[in-house]
Scaffold this active site. Structure first.
Site: not given
Length: 475
Positions: A182, A306
């Protein structure tokens, strides 16, 4: 400001060689190229030529039609040379014939008849496409094409990928790693065990694909052998059909309408799509491990991560794989749901649908290639894994409360409410090694249990993870 108007520019549609409209035939052609010999339009026509020729030969070998005869070795070679030499000139010739027939399978028939014209086979030319409907040829062609694509292209690529994952799993089987159930800190595992789970899951799907049947039929316009028995009632056409289909290396389907029902295709595509969905799970997990710093990526020389941020090495291979796996699964799902339905004895929805089989496998192959390339750049950052574990001592609440439960069952006093006591100690709290050892030290546990728990760390609390990889990861 000038508005965007492509119509005002030179037409890209007129550029030669022709520009591909899909990335599989353009930017990503290399990854999908192994499928061209199996699932392209020329591959379909070559397979049709093969099936027609083999049916001709089979009719002669079985003497199914009165007036046939045994073929000479030269005649058999002439026939089999027709699909074997189907090249760029042959593709163009077939296309020219189809412009007239407006029927691709009939164009195949005429293409063959052209090649036996003027030879010793000309008198037998009506054996070409004898008693066949187009779907007799098409279903066998697609079965052979898909079988070839899976066994010679997709399976080797997928098998190599799973082997890569298994190798990485085995190499990192002993590397402790904090789990995140979770998204929260949880019982530690090892990096290799988690990768091993994914390799094991993928390999199960490969085994299903390896066991796939590829069905075929050759029984006429509505599956009744009507034309066969009307023309030659004395031949056992069911046996001729069975031996022909099985002789092609396919599984004979004895009971069909005009079409072979395509159920085997739906079964196969569900398995390949499921493989892709599991691989998608791997891609997202590895992407997350990269973001956590568990893996470092090697930058290719000259590559740019990038356009704005010079430091970045983006996990683009895994992101590319995610996208292509989603496209592939969607195509396979559509094929699987469409191909199992045919109105009454025949409609042509399957004809258009099956022309997209190559695209479905192509996007899968592209994803497999990207994951393999992405994995090849990774190295395990043990320091980051260890630091993460060392800041998560609260995960030892589980083994301590479990040891207290076992002691309570054995009759040790003072072990009441172990879960609740550990919850009070750890939940929402910042816990370190000293706090854990102090809690254990105050318990009236047997000394061997107390020592074992006192020496336990998040990095050593990995259970049998490493042994599970060594024992059960079989790829």
């Amino acid at each position: 400001m000038t508005s965007w108007n492509p119509a005002a520019y030179a037409s890209l549609a007129d550029v030669q060689p022709a520009i591909a409209i899909t990335p599989l035939d353009g930017r990503y052609r290399a990854a999908a190229a192994p499928l061209i010999d199996h699932l392209s339009e020329p591959a379909l026509n070559r397979a049709r030529l093969f099936v027609e020729v083999e049916w001709f030969i089979h009719l002669c070998e079985t003497q199914a039609v009165p007036g046939t005869r045994a073929l000479t070795a030269e005649e058999t070679a002439l026939l089999r040379d027709i699909p074997a030499t189907f090249d760029a000139a042959g593709i163009a010739e077939h296309a020219e014939i189809e412009k007239v027939t407006v029927h691709d399978v009939k164009a195949v028939e005429y293409y063959i008849k052209r090649r036996i014209e003027g030879t010793s086979l000309e008198a037998l030319s009506e054996l070409v496409h004898f008693a066949c409907t187009s779907e007799d040829i098409n279903n066998l062609s697609y079965a052979l094409m898909v079988k070839g694509a899976v066994e010679q292209a997709w399976l080797p690529a997928a098998t190599s990928l799973v082997s890569d994952i298994a190798t990485l799993a085995e190499a990192s089987a002993g590397q402790p790693m904090l789990s995140r159930t979770h998204g929260q800190t949880a019982t530690p595992t090892t990096l290799g065990k988690e990768l091993g789970v994914l390799a094991h899951r993928l390999n199960r799907q490969l085994n299903r694909v390896r066991q796939q049947e590829y069905l075929g039929k050759i029984n006429g316009a509505t599956g009744t052998y009507g034309a066969h028995t009307a023309a030659v009632p004395g031949t056992d056409w069911v046996e001729v059909s069975r031996t022909f289909v099985e002789g092609l290396g396919l599984t004979w389907n004895p009971l069909t309408t005009q079409i072979e029902s395509h159920d085997w295709q739906a079964e196969l595509y569900a398995d390949v799509a499921r493989f892709g969905r599991i691989l998608h799970n791997l891609a997202t997990d590895v992407w997350t491990y990269i973001s956590l710093g568990y893996f470092a990526q090697a930058a290719a020389k000259g590559s740019i991560g990038s356009s704005a941020m010079p430091h970045k090495i983006n996990p683009i291979r895994f992101e590319n794989a995610e996208a292509n796996l989603e496209i592939s699964a969607a195509l396979f799902d559509t094929l699987g749901s469409t191909l199992v339905t045919s109105r009454l004895q025949r409609d042509l929805t399957d004809s258009s649908s099956q022309r997209n089989i190559g695209a479905a496998f192509g996007h899968s192959m592209l994803a497999i290639d990207n994951v393999r390339r992405g994995l090849s750049t990774l190295s395990v950052n043990a320091a980051a894994l260890d630091a993460d574990l060392d800041s998560s001592w609260e995960v030892l609440a589980e083994p301590i409360q479990s040891a207290m439960r076992a002691a309570a069952i054995a009759g040790v006093p003072g072990m009441e409410n172990p879960y609740e006591r550990l919850k009070d100690l750890t939940r929402g709290q910042v816990i370190d090694q000293d706090a854990i050892r102090a809690f254990v030290g105050d318990l009236e546990l047997p000394e061997d249990t107390k020592d074992r728990l006192a020496n336990l760390t998040p990095g050593t609390y990995v259970g049998l993870a490493e042994q599970l990889v060594e024992r059960y990861l079989k790829v």
